[in-house]
Write a protein that holds these residues in place. Sequence first.
Motif, PDB file in Angstrom:
ATOM      1  N   ASP A 123       0.834  -1.205   0.000  1.00  0.00           N
ATOM      2  CA  ASP A 123       0.000   0.000   0.000  1.00  0.00           C
ATOM      3  C   ASP A 123       0.871   1.258   0.000  1.00  0.00           C
ATOM      4  O   ASP A 123       0.509   2.272  -0.605  1.00  0.00           O
ATOM      5  CB  ASP A 123      -0.919   0.011   1.224  1.00  0.00           C
ATOM      6  N   ARG A 124       2.012   1.188   0.695  1.00  0.00           N
ATOM      7  CA  ARG A 124       2.914   2.334   0.749  1.00  0.00           C
ATOM      8  C   ARG A 124       3.449   2.671  -0.649  1.00  0.00           C
ATOM      9  O   ARG A 124       3.577   3.841  -1.021  1.00  0.00           O
ATOM     10  CB  ARG A 124       4.074   2.055   1.703  1.00  0.00           C
ATOM     11  N   GLU A 125       3.730   1.647  -1.438  1.00  0.00           N
ATOM     12  CA  GLU A 125       4.223   1.863  -2.797  1.00  0.00           C
ATOM     13  C   GLU A 125       3.122   2.446  -3.692  1.00  0.00           C
ATOM     14  O   GLU A 125       3.394   3.279  -4.549  1.00  0.00           O
ATOM     15  CB  GLU A 125       4.748   0.547  -3.377  1.00  0.00           C
ATOM     16  N   VAL A 126       1.899   2.018  -3.472  1.00  0.00           N
ATOM     17  CA  VAL A 126       0.776   2.593  -4.218  1.00  0.00           C
ATOM     18  C   VAL A 126       0.605   4.058  -3.829  1.00  0.00           C
ATOM     19  O   VAL A 126       0.393   4.920  -4.687  1.00  0.00           O
ATOM     20  CB  VAL A 126      -0.529   1.803  -3.953  1.00  0.00           C
ATOM     21  N   ASP A 127       0.707   4.354  -2.523  1.00  0.00           N
ATOM     22  CA  ASP A 127       0.624   5.747  -2.044  1.00  0.00           C
ATOM     23  C   ASP A 127       1.670   6.615  -2.739  1.00  0.00           C
ATOM     24  O   ASP A 127       1.381   7.738  -3.180  1.00  0.00           O
ATOM     25  CB  ASP A 127       0.839   5.812  -0.531  1.00  0.00           C
ATOM     26  N   ALA A 128       2.893   6.095  -2.825  1.00  0.00           N
ATOM     27  CA  ALA A 128       3.986   6.851  -3.445  1.00  0.00           C
ATOM     28  C   ALA A 128       3.716   7.106  -4.914  1.00  0.00           C
ATOM     29  O   ALA A 128       3.989   8.201  -5.430  1.00  0.00           O
ATOM     30  CB  ALA A 128       5.308   6.097  -3.268  1.00  0.00           C
ATOM     31  N   ALA A 129       3.159   6.113  -5.606  1.00  0.00           N
ATOM     32  CA  ALA A 129       2.853   6.267  -7.031  1.00  0.00           C
ATOM     33  C   ALA A 129       1.750   7.299  -7.240  1.00  0.00           C
ATOM     34  O   ALA A 129       1.819   8.121  -8.161  1.00  0.00           O
ATOM     35  CB  ALA A 129       2.440   4.928  -7.634  1.00  0.00           C
ATOM     36  N   VAL A 130       0.743   7.277  -6.375  1.00  0.00           N
ATOM     37  CA  VAL A 130      -0.357   8.247  -6.475  1.00  0.00           C
ATOM     38  C   VAL A 130       0.164   9.652  -6.177  1.00  0.00           C
ATOM     39  O   VAL A 130      -0.178  10.617  -6.876  1.00  0.00           O
ATOM     40  CB  VAL A 130      -1.505   7.875  -5.509  1.00  0.00           C
ATOM     41  N   ASP A 131       0.996   9.783  -5.137  1.00  0.00           N
ATOM     42  CA  ASP A 131       1.571  11.091  -4.795  1.00  0.00           C
ATOM     43  C   ASP A 131       2.422  11.631  -5.948  1.00  0.00           C
ATOM     44  O   ASP A 131       2.397  12.832  -6.250  1.00  0.00           O
ATOM     45  CB  ASP A 131       2.422  10.984  -3.530  1.00  0.00           C
ATOM     46  N   SER A 132       3.187  10.744  -6.583  1.00  0.00           N
ATOM     47  CA  SER A 132       4.013  11.149  -7.724  1.00  0.00           C
ATOM     48  C   SER A 132       3.142  11.650  -8.875  1.00  0.00           C
ATOM     49  O   SER A 132       3.445  12.656  -9.521  1.00  0.00           O
ATOM     50  CB  SER A 132       4.866   9.972  -8.193  1.00  0.00           C
ATOM     51  N   LEU A 133       2.030  10.955  -9.101  1.00  0.00           N
ATOM     52  CA  LEU A 133       1.099  11.363 -10.157  1.00  0.00           C
ATOM     53  C   LEU A 133       0.509  12.738  -9.863  1.00  0.00           C
ATOM     54  O   LEU A 133       0.368  13.581 -10.765  1.00  0.00           O
ATOM     55  CB  LEU A 133      -0.016  10.319 -10.276  1.00  0.00           C
ATOM     56  N   LYS A 134       0.182  12.989  -8.605  1.00  0.00           N
ATOM     57  CA  LYS A 134      -0.354  14.297  -8.214  1.00  0.00           C
ATOM     58  C   LYS A 134       0.680  15.395  -8.444  1.00  0.00           C
ATOM     59  O   LYS A 134       0.350  16.479  -8.940  1.00  0.00           O
ATOM     60  CB  LYS A 134      -0.778  14.279  -6.740  1.00  0.00           C
ATOM     61  N   ARG A 135       1.935  15.120  -8.073  1.00  0.00           N
ATOM     62  CA  ARG A 135       2.995  16.124  -8.242  1.00  0.00           C
ATOM     63  C   ARG A 135       3.226  16.433  -9.717  1.00  0.00           C
ATOM     64  O   ARG A 135       3.382  17.598 -10.096  1.00  0.00           O
ATOM     65  CB  ARG A 135       4.296  15.633  -7.602  1.00  0.00           C
ATOM     66  N   GLU A 136       3.253  15.392 -10.539  1.00  0.00           N
ATOM     67  CA  GLU A 136       3.512  15.589 -11.962  1.00  0.00           C
ATOM     68  C   GLU A 136       2.453  16.490 -12.605  1.00  0.00           C
ATOM     69  O   GLU A 136       2.745  17.262 -13.518  1.00  0.00           O
ATOM     70  CB  GLU A 136       3.513  14.241 -12.684  1.00  0.00           C
TER      71      GLU A 136
ATOM     72  N   GLN B  20     -10.922   2.106  -6.814  1.00  0.00           N
ATOM     73  CA  GLN B  20     -10.719   1.450  -8.105  1.00  0.00           C
ATOM     74  C   GLN B  20      -9.472   1.981  -8.801  1.00  0.00           C
ATOM     75  O   GLN B  20      -8.721   1.218  -9.418  1.00  0.00           O
ATOM     76  CB  GLN B  20     -11.952   1.657  -8.993  1.00  0.00           C
ATOM     77  N   PHE B  21      -9.242   3.281  -8.677  1.00  0.00           N
ATOM     78  CA  PHE B  21      -8.056   3.886  -9.296  1.00  0.00           C
ATOM     79  C   PHE B  21      -6.786   3.325  -8.648  1.00  0.00           C
ATOM     80  O   PHE B  21      -5.821   2.978  -9.342  1.00  0.00           O
ATOM     81  CB  PHE B  21      -8.105   5.404  -9.151  1.00  0.00           C
ATOM     82  N   ARG B  22      -6.774   3.236  -7.325  1.00  0.00           N
ATOM     83  CA  ARG B  22      -5.619   2.701  -6.605  1.00  0.00           C
ATOM     84  C   ARG B  22      -5.378   1.239  -6.993  1.00  0.00           C
ATOM     85  O   ARG B  22      -4.219   0.811  -7.134  1.00  0.00           O
ATOM     86  CB  ARG B  22      -5.822   2.829  -5.096  1.00  0.00           C
ATOM     87  N   SER B  23      -6.449   0.494  -7.164  1.00  0.00           N
ATOM     88  CA  SER B  23      -6.319  -0.894  -7.591  1.00  0.00           C
ATOM     89  C   SER B  23      -5.661  -0.974  -8.966  1.00  0.00           C
ATOM     90  O   SER B  23      -4.812  -1.849  -9.218  1.00  0.00           O
ATOM     91  CB  SER B  23      -7.698  -1.567  -7.632  1.00  0.00           C
ATOM     92  N   GLY B  24      -6.033  -0.045  -9.852  1.00  0.00           N
ATOM     93  CA  GLY B  24      -5.422   0.003 -11.177  1.00  0.00           C
ATOM     94  C   GLY B  24      -3.940   0.336 -11.112  1.00  0.00           C
ATOM     95  O   GLY B  24      -3.128  -0.232 -11.848  1.00  0.00           O
ATOM     96  N   ILE B  25      -3.581   1.267 -10.217  1.00  0.00           N
ATOM     97  CA  ILE B  25      -2.172   1.628 -10.034  1.00  0.00           C
ATOM     98  C   ILE B  25      -1.377   0.422  -9.529  1.00  0.00           C
ATOM     99  O   ILE B  25      -0.254   0.152  -9.985  1.00  0.00           O
ATOM    100  CB  ILE B  25      -2.038   2.797  -9.035  1.00  0.00           C
ATOM    101  N   LYS B  26      -1.964  -0.317  -8.592  1.00  0.00           N
ATOM    102  CA  LYS B  26      -1.292  -1.499  -8.055  1.00  0.00           C
ATOM    103  C   LYS B  26      -1.036  -2.528  -9.150  1.00  0.00           C
ATOM    104  O   LYS B  26       0.059  -3.088  -9.258  1.00  0.00           O
ATOM    105  CB  LYS B  26      -2.135  -2.119  -6.946  1.00  0.00           C
ATOM    106  N   LYS B  27      -2.039  -2.759 -10.002  1.00  0.00           N
ATOM    107  CA  LYS B  27      -1.869  -3.718 -11.096  1.00  0.00           C
ATOM    108  C   LYS B  27      -0.807  -3.240 -12.088  1.00  0.00           C
ATOM    109  O   LYS B  27      -0.053  -4.036 -12.640  1.00  0.00           O
ATOM    110  CB  LYS B  27      -3.207  -3.928 -11.815  1.00  0.00           C
ATOM    111  N   GLU B  28      -0.767  -1.925 -12.296  1.00  0.00           N
ATOM    112  CA  GLU B  28       0.225  -1.353 -13.205  1.00  0.00           C
ATOM    113  C   GLU B  28       1.637  -1.581 -12.665  1.00  0.00           C
ATOM    114  O   GLU B  28       2.558  -1.952 -13.410  1.00  0.00           O
ATOM    115  CB  GLU B  28      -0.040   0.139 -13.374  1.00  0.00           C
ATOM    116  N   LEU B  29       1.818  -1.386 -11.352  1.00  0.00           N
ATOM    117  CA  LEU B  29       3.126  -1.610 -10.736  1.00  0.00           C
ATOM    118  C   LEU B  29       3.511  -3.087 -10.787  1.00  0.00           C
ATOM    119  O   LEU B  29       4.671  -3.432 -11.046  1.00  0.00           O
ATOM    120  CB  LEU B  29       3.112  -1.117  -9.286  1.00  0.00           C
TER     121      LEU B  29
END
Length: 323
Positions: free
Chosen positions: A96-109, A130-139
């Motif tokens: 979950d921490r890695e998903v959080d980091a990916a979402v935060d990075s997306l927000k910053r970009e 659902q969006f977070r689930s998609g990010i997890k699958k992408e990672l």
Amino acid sequence: MLTTKRWCSILLIVLTLWAGAAWGETLDRIVAVVNGDVILYSELQEKVRQVEKISPESKPADATLQPQFERQVLNQIIQERLTEQEVRRMKIAVSDREVDAAVDSLKRENNFTDAQFEYVVQQGGQTIEQFRSGIKKELERSRLLERVLKSKTVITDEQVDAYLKNAKTDEGNTKERLRLSIIFLPTSEGAQGKDADDVEKLAREIHRRLKGGGDFAKLAKEYSKGPAPEEGGDIGYIAAEELAPDIASAVRGLNANDVSEVVKAPAGYYIVKVVDVQREKLDSGDSSARDKARRALFQREMSRKFEEWIKELEARSFIQVSL
């Protein structure tokens, strides 16, 4: 001994149970088997609804093309199932921490506030979960391909420069950012008839009041179920290209303080106020622009590699389709 009447009762029960089982099988049957994993028709229909919600334009206008569309969606499910099987087999895990980091990075970009991020996800027909689930699958997919191909995907500065140069050619030398306020009225999943009509009537009543001089912020606080209702629906500045096609079309050509028409979207109804318009020159040296370009190029390259890999995996897997 059983009487004739008793026999008839038993026969009626048996026939009723058989008919119910046959009817249930018609409604929910096996449409594919992937290396022993079963895909049911109900799963396919749920996926079809998700695809149509996120991309309404994907739904065939001609009903006779619906079976072909369902087969395309089924192929997508099969690929997802194969990927999930490989992720499990290779014991790939994303926290979950890695998903959080990916979402935060997306927000910053994208320079998104929490309200802007919620709006962008919402207008795409998804929940945050659902969006977070998609990010997890992408990672997971990225790590899977790196392990399978035994190489990392690297995007060079030269590729980023070329991408930004093409973006300037395609979009001109300026970037438009709109400060928007949103009133969003959701419709429940699959709502139709009276429920959907009631939501639309409320949206049009609010719009009528706005056209009559009503206060947008006050009405947003009272009725909106979208982002930042306590701030009058104000989500701040957002790039024009980040808007869903229906919303972008509704606000195109509007000036500051103009209000859009009622916009029907997959998740409900929107009314959008353009608070301000900013136009700024594109700068290829801007770090956020370069980060966004690098991510877009990375996704493009990962998609290309995935298509090659999944075809090879399909060829050596047991897949039986009965749709």
